[in-house]
Design a protein around this motif. Structure first.
Motif, PDB file in Angstrom:
ATOM      1  N   HIS A 140       0.819  -1.213   0.000  1.00 19.69           N
ATOM      2  CA  HIS A 140       0.000   0.000   0.000  1.00 19.69           C
ATOM      3  C   HIS A 140       0.853   1.264   0.000  1.00 19.69           C
ATOM      4  O   HIS A 140       0.337   2.362  -0.251  1.00 19.69           O
ATOM      5  CB  HIS A 140      -0.921   0.008   1.219  1.00 19.69           C
ATOM      6  CG  HIS A 140      -0.196   0.156   2.522  1.00 19.69           C
ATOM      7  ND1 HIS A 140       0.470  -0.905   3.121  1.00 19.69           N
ATOM      8  CD2 HIS A 140       0.003   1.228   3.334  1.00 19.69           C
ATOM      9  CE1 HIS A 140       1.028  -0.491   4.241  1.00 19.69           C
ATOM     10  NE2 HIS A 140       0.759   0.793   4.404  1.00 19.69           N
ATOM     11  N   GLU A 141       2.146   1.138   0.258  1.00 16.75           N
ATOM     12  CA  GLU A 141       3.037   2.297   0.292  1.00 16.75           C
ATOM     13  C   GLU A 141       3.627   2.619  -1.076  1.00 16.75           C
ATOM     14  O   GLU A 141       4.293   3.641  -1.236  1.00 16.75           O
ATOM     15  CB  GLU A 141       4.189   2.049   1.273  1.00 16.75           C
ATOM     16  CG  GLU A 141       3.737   1.826   2.718  1.00 16.75           C
ATOM     17  CD  GLU A 141       4.898   1.427   3.608  1.00 16.75           C
ATOM     18  OE1 GLU A 141       5.992   1.155   3.063  1.00 16.75           O
ATOM     19  OE2 GLU A 141       4.724   1.392   4.836  1.00 16.75           O
ATOM     20  N   LEU A 142       3.412   1.751  -2.050  1.00 11.65           N
ATOM     21  CA  LEU A 142       4.062   1.888  -3.349  1.00 11.65           C
ATOM     22  C   LEU A 142       3.290   2.829  -4.256  1.00 11.65           C
ATOM     23  O   LEU A 142       2.080   3.002  -4.130  1.00 11.65           O
ATOM     24  CB  LEU A 142       4.186   0.515  -4.026  1.00 11.65           C
ATOM     25  CG  LEU A 142       4.909  -0.575  -3.249  1.00 11.65           C
ATOM     26  CD1 LEU A 142       4.954  -1.852  -4.077  1.00 11.65           C
ATOM     27  CD2 LEU A 142       6.319  -0.140  -2.865  1.00 11.65           C
ATOM     28  N   SER A 143       4.008   3.420  -5.217  1.00 10.29           N
ATOM     29  CA  SER A 143       3.363   4.221  -6.247  1.00 10.29           C
ATOM     30  C   SER A 143       2.657   3.305  -7.244  1.00 10.29           C
ATOM     31  O   SER A 143       2.837   2.078  -7.228  1.00 10.29           O
ATOM     32  CB  SER A 143       4.409   5.063  -6.991  1.00 10.29           C
ATOM     33  OG  SER A 143       5.237   4.218  -7.783  1.00 10.29           O
ATOM     34  N   GLY A 144       1.864   3.903  -8.118  1.00  9.64           N
ATOM     35  CA  GLY A 144       1.137   3.110  -9.108  1.00  9.64           C
ATOM     36  C   GLY A 144       2.062   2.314 -10.013  1.00  9.64           C
ATOM     37  O   GLY A 144       1.805   1.144 -10.319  1.00  9.64           O
ATOM     38  N   GLY A 145       3.163   2.936 -10.466  1.00 15.06           N
ATOM     39  CA  GLY A 145       4.107   2.228 -11.327  1.00 15.06           C
ATOM     40  C   GLY A 145       4.791   1.092 -10.602  1.00 15.06           C
ATOM     41  O   GLY A 145       5.022   0.011 -11.170  1.00 15.06           O
ATOM     42  N   GLN A 146       5.131   1.305  -9.336  1.00 15.75           N
ATOM     43  CA  GLN A 146       5.760   0.249  -8.551  1.00 15.75           C
ATOM     44  C   GLN A 146       4.791  -0.905  -8.316  1.00 15.75           C
ATOM     45  O   GLN A 146       5.172  -2.080  -8.416  1.00 15.75           O
ATOM     46  CB  GLN A 146       6.241   0.828  -7.219  1.00 15.75           C
ATOM     47  CG  GLN A 146       7.415   1.790  -7.356  1.00 15.75           C
ATOM     48  CD  GLN A 146       7.692   2.572  -6.091  1.00 15.75           C
ATOM     49  OE1 GLN A 146       6.810   2.728  -5.240  1.00 15.75           O
ATOM     50  NE2 GLN A 146       8.907   3.077  -5.959  1.00 15.75           N
ATOM     51  N   GLN A 147       3.529  -0.598  -8.022  1.00 14.01           N
ATOM     52  CA  GLN A 147       2.540  -1.655  -7.842  1.00 14.01           C
ATOM     53  C   GLN A 147       2.361  -2.468  -9.114  1.00 14.01           C
ATOM     54  O   GLN A 147       2.220  -3.697  -9.071  1.00 14.01           O
ATOM     55  CB  GLN A 147       1.204  -1.052  -7.415  1.00 14.01           C
ATOM     56  CG  GLN A 147       1.182  -0.517  -6.000  1.00 14.01           C
ATOM     57  CD  GLN A 147      -0.158   0.088  -5.631  1.00 14.01           C
ATOM     58  OE1 GLN A 147      -0.936   0.493  -6.504  1.00 14.01           O
ATOM     59  NE2 GLN A 147      -0.452   0.154  -4.349  1.00 14.01           N
ATOM     60  N   GLN A 148       2.388  -1.788 -10.273  1.00 11.04           N
ATOM     61  CA  GLN A 148       2.224  -2.496 -11.538  1.00 11.04           C
ATOM     62  C   GLN A 148       3.393  -3.455 -11.762  1.00 11.04           C
ATOM     63  O   GLN A 148       3.215  -4.596 -12.202  1.00 11.04           O
ATOM     64  CB  GLN A 148       2.139  -1.495 -12.687  1.00 11.04           C
ATOM     65  CG  GLN A 148       1.698  -2.096 -14.006  1.00 11.04           C
ATOM     66  CD  GLN A 148       0.204  -2.338 -14.059  1.00 11.04           C
ATOM     67  OE1 GLN A 148      -0.588  -1.442 -13.888  1.00 11.04           O
ATOM     68  NE2 GLN A 148      -0.191  -3.574 -14.302  1.00 11.04           N
ATOM     69  N   ARG A 149       4.609  -3.013 -11.443  1.00 11.11           N
ATOM     70  CA  ARG A 149       5.781  -3.890 -11.605  1.00 11.11           C
ATOM     71  C   ARG A 149       5.737  -5.073 -10.633  1.00 11.11           C
ATOM     72  O   ARG A 149       6.130  -6.185 -10.986  1.00 11.11           O
ATOM     73  CB  ARG A 149       7.066  -3.090 -11.417  1.00 11.11           C
ATOM     74  CG  ARG A 149       7.453  -2.264 -12.649  1.00 11.11           C
ATOM     75  CD  ARG A 149       8.786  -1.597 -12.480  1.00 11.11           C
ATOM     76  NE  ARG A 149       8.715  -0.449 -11.596  1.00 11.11           N
ATOM     77  CZ  ARG A 149       9.734   0.031 -10.910  1.00 11.11           C
ATOM     78  NH1 ARG A 149      10.906  -0.547 -10.974  1.00 11.11           N
ATOM     79  NH2 ARG A 149       9.580   1.095 -10.140  1.00 11.11           N
ATOM     80  N   VAL A 150       5.256  -4.833  -9.415  1.00 10.25           N
ATOM     81  CA  VAL A 150       5.110  -5.938  -8.466  1.00 10.25           C
ATOM     82  C   VAL A 150       4.089  -6.949  -8.976  1.00 10.25           C
ATOM     83  O   VAL A 150       4.304  -8.167  -8.885  1.00 10.25           O
ATOM     84  CB  VAL A 150       4.698  -5.413  -7.075  1.00 10.25           C
ATOM     85  CG1 VAL A 150       4.341  -6.573  -6.147  1.00 10.25           C
ATOM     86  CG2 VAL A 150       5.829  -4.589  -6.461  1.00 10.25           C
ATOM     87  N   ALA A 151       2.972  -6.467  -9.532  1.00 10.03           N
ATOM     88  CA  ALA A 151       1.948  -7.367 -10.065  1.00 10.03           C
ATOM     89  C   ALA A 151       2.510  -8.226 -11.197  1.00 10.03           C
ATOM     90  O   ALA A 151       2.221  -9.422 -11.288  1.00 10.03           O
ATOM     91  CB  ALA A 151       0.745  -6.562 -10.553  1.00 10.03           C
ATOM     92  N   ILE A 152       3.318  -7.620 -12.051  1.00  4.82           N
ATOM     93  CA  ILE A 152       3.954  -8.384 -13.129  1.00  4.82           C
ATOM     94  C   ILE A 152       4.942  -9.388 -12.550  1.00  4.82           C
ATOM     95  O   ILE A 152       4.995 -10.560 -12.956  1.00  4.82           O
ATOM     96  CB  ILE A 152       4.646  -7.429 -14.116  1.00  4.82           C
ATOM     97  CG1 ILE A 152       3.614  -6.584 -14.861  1.00  4.82           C
ATOM     98  CG2 ILE A 152       5.513  -8.210 -15.115  1.00  4.82           C
ATOM     99  CD1 ILE A 152       4.217  -5.482 -15.716  1.00  4.82           C
ATOM    100  N   GLY A 153       5.735  -8.941 -11.565  1.00  6.88           N
ATOM    101  CA  GLY A 153       6.702  -9.834 -10.936  1.00  6.88           C
ATOM    102  C   GLY A 153       6.043 -11.006 -10.255  1.00  6.88           C
ATOM    103  O   GLY A 153       6.572 -12.135 -10.257  1.00  6.88           O
ATOM    104  N   ALA A 154       4.859 -10.781  -9.655  1.00  6.46           N
ATOM    105  CA  ALA A 154       4.168 -11.847  -8.934  1.00  6.46           C
ATOM    106  C   ALA A 154       3.769 -13.001  -9.847  1.00  6.46           C
ATOM    107  O   ALA A 154       3.710 -14.154  -9.403  1.00  6.46           O
ATOM    108  CB  ALA A 154       2.930 -11.285  -8.232  1.00  6.46           C
ATOM    109  N   VAL A 155       3.482 -12.709 -11.109  1.00  9.09           N
ATOM    110  CA  VAL A 155       3.166 -13.793 -12.042  1.00  9.09           C
ATOM    111  C   VAL A 155       4.420 -14.336 -12.717  1.00  9.09           C
ATOM    112  O   VAL A 155       4.462 -15.496 -13.130  1.00  9.09           O
ATOM    113  CB  VAL A 155       2.130 -13.349 -13.104  1.00  9.09           C
ATOM    114  CG1 VAL A 155       0.853 -12.923 -12.445  1.00  9.09           C
ATOM    115  CG2 VAL A 155       2.666 -12.252 -13.985  1.00  9.09           C
ATOM    116  N   LEU A 156       5.471 -13.515 -12.793  1.00  9.07           N
ATOM    117  CA  LEU A 156       6.691 -13.976 -13.453  1.00  9.07           C
ATOM    118  C   LEU A 156       7.435 -15.026 -12.645  1.00  9.07           C
ATOM    119  O   LEU A 156       8.152 -15.855 -13.205  1.00  9.07           O
ATOM    120  CB  LEU A 156       7.637 -12.796 -13.708  1.00  9.07           C
ATOM    121  CG  LEU A 156       7.289 -11.870 -14.871  1.00  9.07           C
ATOM    122  CD1 LEU A 156       8.339 -10.779 -15.007  1.00  9.07           C
ATOM    123  CD2 LEU A 156       7.179 -12.653 -16.173  1.00  9.07           C
TER     124      LEU A 156
END
Length: 547
Positions: A140-156
């Motif tokens: 919840h502390e991350l910016s929108g771009g950081q959250q998007q990269r985490v979401a991609i990383g979570a599936v990668l």
């Protein structure tokens, strides 16, 4: 890698199939851009790749979809999770843990991957996507771009061979969008991942695409190289529209390619006066004065003693990176959000006394300032459009002189009374919520990210709506990351950074001076002061008429 063989999809009760006769082969290591108007079937096409269609959505699937040799009709999504990774439009909605590191490990836990392998993959993914410094941060502390990269990383971390992305940059500022797209491009070129990406803001992604899949809306699919497909599509990014207008062949897909071809066009336009990007702002009476507005969320200062004056008939674009304080400022101006300091004074009409929206009832605050949030459905809670409109009339006492239905018919005619509000298209939902808010005849209208999820035609319709609001004498503020929309619709641009105003002035002056916020046409034709392709078309038409 992915093959559609005479695929059709029809949902129960639908008049016609969403897809029919689709033949498509996408090889390994290709970035495939899926484009089409809202409702054309893009999400259905993407959902068929990982089995969500029809296993989760229902409906009837005909033909055959295979991914890495697996038939999706016989393999539900859980049996394709090791092959296909999916990231939706709203990454936070899919998070199930608290920190970055935990989120990256979660998918592997579900696949029963050995702990030592999990640790190694987490470290590799952190490095690949530039997330190492954020590993212990709360999501919840991350910016929108950081959250998007985490979401991609979570599936990668599951090492899928196919990555499906639905509107990955729709909620991101231009800089964050570039970060995400750079990460996606690296996956394609360095790891050979096959990527299917659906996006409405084509100006951001078209230059990276190997192939474009275009859904015209009749159930069929066209596909090919970007320059071939965009030669005659109903939707296209500004760089392609400018190329069509100038007759460039092949069509440029990036600003660099367009600038190389644009020298003759710049010479033709050099001696012509630049047509205005939009009509002159009407009115000019002050309607809102904010002074030293301070907003805190816990220990975080979201808005730092901001001063802002709004006048009737003027459209102001509020811009800035994710987390700069835009939404916090809008809610503070409306009166519903927190405000720990400063004043906001609104004047409904000349000669009336000023009122602070925070010091009056919620119903009265709506009559002063109307706000449409990022997700308009947050304000829709009844069972039909007619019920929503009737409730709006009761709440507003028809102060506007028009019923909510009359306002809706001006904004988006033809929406049936018995439609369920949540079954409407994104553009129709936005129009319905606008009608509900405008029924109270507010002097100020605030729109928070209204173009999210809208295609180019819907954004053109929204521009007309904003123009009409300004012509009616309202002060309009649009918080957005969409630089192309700002170029076509705003008189003034205010840029926030870390809760402070860092730029405030006429649209052309502010956005052209910024390499981040400049629209594609401005970048291609600089130093000429053109912002939109419509301005170029008008200037060329005037040139032809003068001959």
């Amino acid at each position: 890698m992915i093959r559609f063989d005479q695929v059709g999809v029809r949902y129960d009760g639908a008049d016609r199939p969403v897809l029919h006769g689709v033949d498509l082969t996408i090889p390994e290591g290709e970035l495939c851009l899926v484009v089409g108007r809202t409702g054309s079937g893009k999400s259905t096409l993407l959902g068929a790749v990982n089995g969500l269609v029809p296993h989760f959505t229902g409906g009837t699937l005909s033909g055959r979809v295979t991914v890495d040799g697996r038939d999706t009709a016989h393999h539900p999504p859980r049996e394709l999770a090791d092959v296909v990774g999916v990231v939706g439009q709203d990454p936070p909605a899919g998070f199930v843990t608290d920190t970055v590191e935990e989120e990256l490990a979660y998918a592997m836990e579900q696949l029963a991957i050995a702990p030592e392998v999990m640790r190694k993959r987490v470290e590799e993914t952190l490095d690949l996507l530039g997330l190492a410094d954020l590993r212990h941060r709360g999501l919840h502390e991350l910016s929108g771009g950081q959250q998007q990269r985490v979401a991609i990383g979570a599936v990668l971390t599951a090492h899928p061979r196919v990555l499906v992305l639905d509107e990955p940059t729709s909620a991101l500022d231009p800089t964050a969008a570039e970060e995400v797209l750079a990460a996606v491009t690296r996956l394609v070129h360095d790891l050979g991942v096959t990527v299917l990406l659906a996006e409405h803001r084509l100006e951001r992604v078209v230059q990276y695409a190997d192939r474009v899949v275009y859904l015209p809306g009749d159930g069929t699919v066209r596909h090919g190289s970007p320059s071939e497909v965009f030669a005659d599509t109903a939707i296209a990014p500004p760089v392609v529209e400018l190329g069509r207008l100038a007759g460039w062949r092949p069509l440029p897909l990036s600003v660099r390619d367009a600038r190389r071809a644009a020298a003759p066009l710049r010479e033709r336009l050099a001696d012509r006066p630049v047509p205005p990007a939009r009509g002159e702002a009407t009115g000019g009476a002050p309607v809102l004065a904010a002074d030293r507005v301070l907003v805190r969320h816990g220990h975080v200062v979201a808005v730092r003693e901001v001063g802002l004056d709004l006048t009737s008939g003027q459209v102001t674009a509020l811009m800035g990176r994710n987390g700069s304080g835009k939404s916090s400022l809008l809610w503070a101006l409306q009166g519903s959000g927190p405000r720990q300091g400063g004043t906001v004074k609104v004047t409904r009409a000349a000669g009336e006394k000023t009122v602070d929206p925070k010091r009056v009832s919620a119903a009265e605050a709506r009559r002063l300032v109307g706000l449409v949030p990022q997700t308009p459905t947050d304000l829709l809670y009844l069972e039909s459009v007619a019920q929503e409109l009737a409730q709006a009339d009761r709440d507003a006492a028809q102060d506007s002189g028009l019923t909510a239905r009359q306002i809706l018919d001006r904004l988006a005619p033809g929406i049936p009374d018995d439609s369920h509000p949540r079954d409407l298209s994104e553009g129709q939902k936005l129009a319905l919520v606008l009608a509900i808010q405008l029924a109270a005849a507010p002097a100020v209208v605030l729109l928070d990210e209204p173009t999210r999820g809208l295609d180019y035609q819907a954004k053109t319709a929204l521009t007309a709506i904003v123009d009409q609001l300004a012509a009616d004498g309202r002060a309009v503020v649009v918080s957005t990351h969409d630089v192309e929309f700002v170029a076509a619709s705003a008189d003034r641009v205010v840029v926030l950074a870390e809760g402070e105003i860092v730029a405030d002035g006429p649209t052309a002056e502010v956005i052209v001076a910024s390499p981040t916020f400049a629209p594609q046409t401005a970048k291609i034709l600089a130093p000429l002061a053109y912002l939109t392709t419509a301005q170029v078309a008008s200037a060329l038409a005037a040139t032809e008429a003068a001959r």
